[in-house]
Design an enzyme around this catalytic site. Structure first.
Site, PDB file in Angstrom:
ATOM      1  N   LYS A  86      14.433  60.395  65.593  1.00  0.00           N
ATOM      2  CA  LYS A  86      13.512  59.723  64.662  1.00  0.00           C
ATOM      3  C   LYS A  86      13.453  58.230  64.961  1.00  0.00           C
ATOM      4  O   LYS A  86      12.376  57.630  64.971  1.00  0.00           O
ATOM      5  CB  LYS A  86      13.960  59.981  63.213  1.00  0.00           C
ATOM      6  CG  LYS A  86      13.710  61.422  62.786  1.00  0.00           C
ATOM      7  CD  LYS A  86      14.408  61.807  61.489  1.00  0.00           C
ATOM      8  CE  LYS A  86      14.253  63.321  61.256  1.00  0.00           C
ATOM      9  NZ  LYS A  86      14.998  63.817  60.098  1.00  0.00           N
ATOM     10  N   GLN A  94      19.214  61.685  55.764  1.00  0.00           N
ATOM     11  CA  GLN A  94      19.314  62.883  56.606  1.00  0.00           C
ATOM     12  C   GLN A  94      20.138  63.958  55.890  1.00  0.00           C
ATOM     13  O   GLN A  94      21.268  63.712  55.481  1.00  0.00           O
ATOM     14  CB  GLN A  94      19.963  62.516  57.953  1.00  0.00           C
ATOM     15  CG  GLN A  94      20.033  63.660  58.935  1.00  0.00           C
ATOM     16  CD  GLN A  94      18.653  64.123  59.416  1.00  0.00           C
ATOM     17  OE1 GLN A  94      17.753  63.330  59.627  1.00  0.00           O
ATOM     18  NE2 GLN A  94      18.496  65.424  59.581  1.00  0.00           N
ATOM     19  N   ASP A 107       9.986  61.758  53.291  1.00  0.00           N
ATOM     20  CA  ASP A 107      10.266  63.191  53.476  1.00  0.00           C
ATOM     21  C   ASP A 107       9.546  64.027  52.421  1.00  0.00           C
ATOM     22  O   ASP A 107       9.515  65.257  52.518  1.00  0.00           O
ATOM     23  CB  ASP A 107      11.772  63.455  53.367  1.00  0.00           C
ATOM     24  CG  ASP A 107      12.425  63.617  54.735  1.00  0.00           C
ATOM     25  OD1 ASP A 107      11.674  63.799  55.717  1.00  0.00           O
ATOM     26  OD2 ASP A 107      13.658  63.573  54.810  1.00  0.00           O
TER      27      ASP A 107
END
Ligand code: NAP
Length: 297
Positions: free
Chosen positions: A54, A98, A121
């Site tokens: 990422k 994460q 997200d």
């Protein structure tokens, strides 16, 4: 005739070029590029690889990356203090925790700490609620990537029978919501679904997100259907192989369009995360959807 195989890598690379262009336009307008902060807790090797991917992808499109790493034994107040700091930092457009986080930390509760306008997200209750209500908001990256793949495939969604196997908050539920918004007739299946094969055979669009290698067989698929394989299963072969939830060779003989694993949905996820970061930056400046800020929105 075998199914057309969608090249997710090529499509994701086009999305990244589009995002790079959006980043340039944003930076020209505001004298600074959007920024993405990733937070990695613990030393899970797979998570470390995802975060590194990422960060690399951010650099490639001109998004500033902020890479925060904390030990597995970090006290929760220290982690929430960091999330607070990132929520308040104007250089940070998007915050990504994460998952999974190591126990006893609660990933769902900690994700809820992220400011909705920075929730790239799309996993906070606010983002999920906005999607369910059909309001503006940040959408989870993998289902967004699947919608783009369906668009590229030219699959007609209005009125189509769409079947999603898997009901996770991360993928299955938001995927079903996006398909519903596109006027498909949506069925969500899970481990308790009776006669899964029979339900799948109805699908014009079949999306598998289970985590079981080769679950979807050739005779589960309606001839000409579009089949999207989200599954990522690492098989302990020598060398190790990555495979999806769909028996690719059998299903490609029946389907009209199919995505491979690897090289299908996977590359779209990071590309859509980058797009969300630019969108989050604009939302925070009230440029994309002023209604998002309002209480009544
Ligand atoms: P998850 O949270 O484990 O959910 C799996 C779902 O599959 C659950 O709803 C479960 O049902 C259902 N299920 C399990 N066994 C089943 C069976 N035999 N028949 C029907 N349904 C069954 O997983 P996830 O996070 O959604 O991820 C699913 C897969 O997609 C994984 O392989 C993951 O690695 C992959 N993935 C890939 C990407 C990407 O970027 N390519 C992104 C996200 C996920 P219950 O709810 O009843 O338990």
């Amino acid at each position: 005739m075998p199914a057309r195989v969608l090249d997710g890598k090529a499509i994701a690379s086009r999305v990244r070029e589009e995002v790079a262009e959006e980043v340039r336009a944003y930076a020209a307008q505001h004298d600074e590029a959007p920024g993405l902060a990733t937070v990695l807790v613990g030393d899970d090797p797979a998570s470390a690889v995802y975060v590194a991917g990422k960060q690399r992808a951010c650099a490639e499109v001109g998004i500033r990356g902020y890479d925060h790493r904390l030990g597995a034994d970090v006290p929760e107040p220290e982690l929430t203090a960091l999330l607070d700091e990132l929520n308040g930092d104007p250089r940070v457009s998007g915050v990504l925790l994460q998952l999974p986080v190591p126990p006893p930390l609660d990933g769902t509760a900690l994700t809820g700490w992220i400011a909705p306008l920075k929730d790239v997200d799309g996993l906070t209750a606010e983002s999920a609620g906005r999607l369910a209500l059909g309001r503006e908001g940040l959408r989870p990256a993998t289902p967004s990537g699947v919608m783009r793949l369906l668009g590229e495939a030219g699959t007609e969604l209005a009125g189509a029978e769409a079947v999603v196997i898997g009901r996770s908050n991360l993928f299955g539920k938001p995927m079903a919501q996006l398909l519903l918004r596109a006027d498909a007739t949506v069925t969500i299946c899970h481990s308790r679904t009776r006669d899964l094969a029979e339900v799948c055979r109805r699908a014009d669009v079949l999306i598998a997100a289970v985590g079981r290698a080769n679950l979807v067989c050739g005779d589960w698929v309606k001839p000409g259907a579009t089949v999207i394989d989200v599954g990522m299963n690492r098989l302990a072969t020598d060398p190790p192989t990555l495979t999806g939830d769909v028996d690719f060779e059998a299903v490609r003989e029946v389907a009209g369009v199919i995505t491979p694993v690897p090289g299908g949905v996977g590359p779209m996820t990071i590309a859509c995360l980058l797009r969300n970061t630019v969108r989050a930056a604009r939302l925070q400046r009230d440029e994309a959807a002023p209604a998002l800020r309002g209480r009544a929105a």
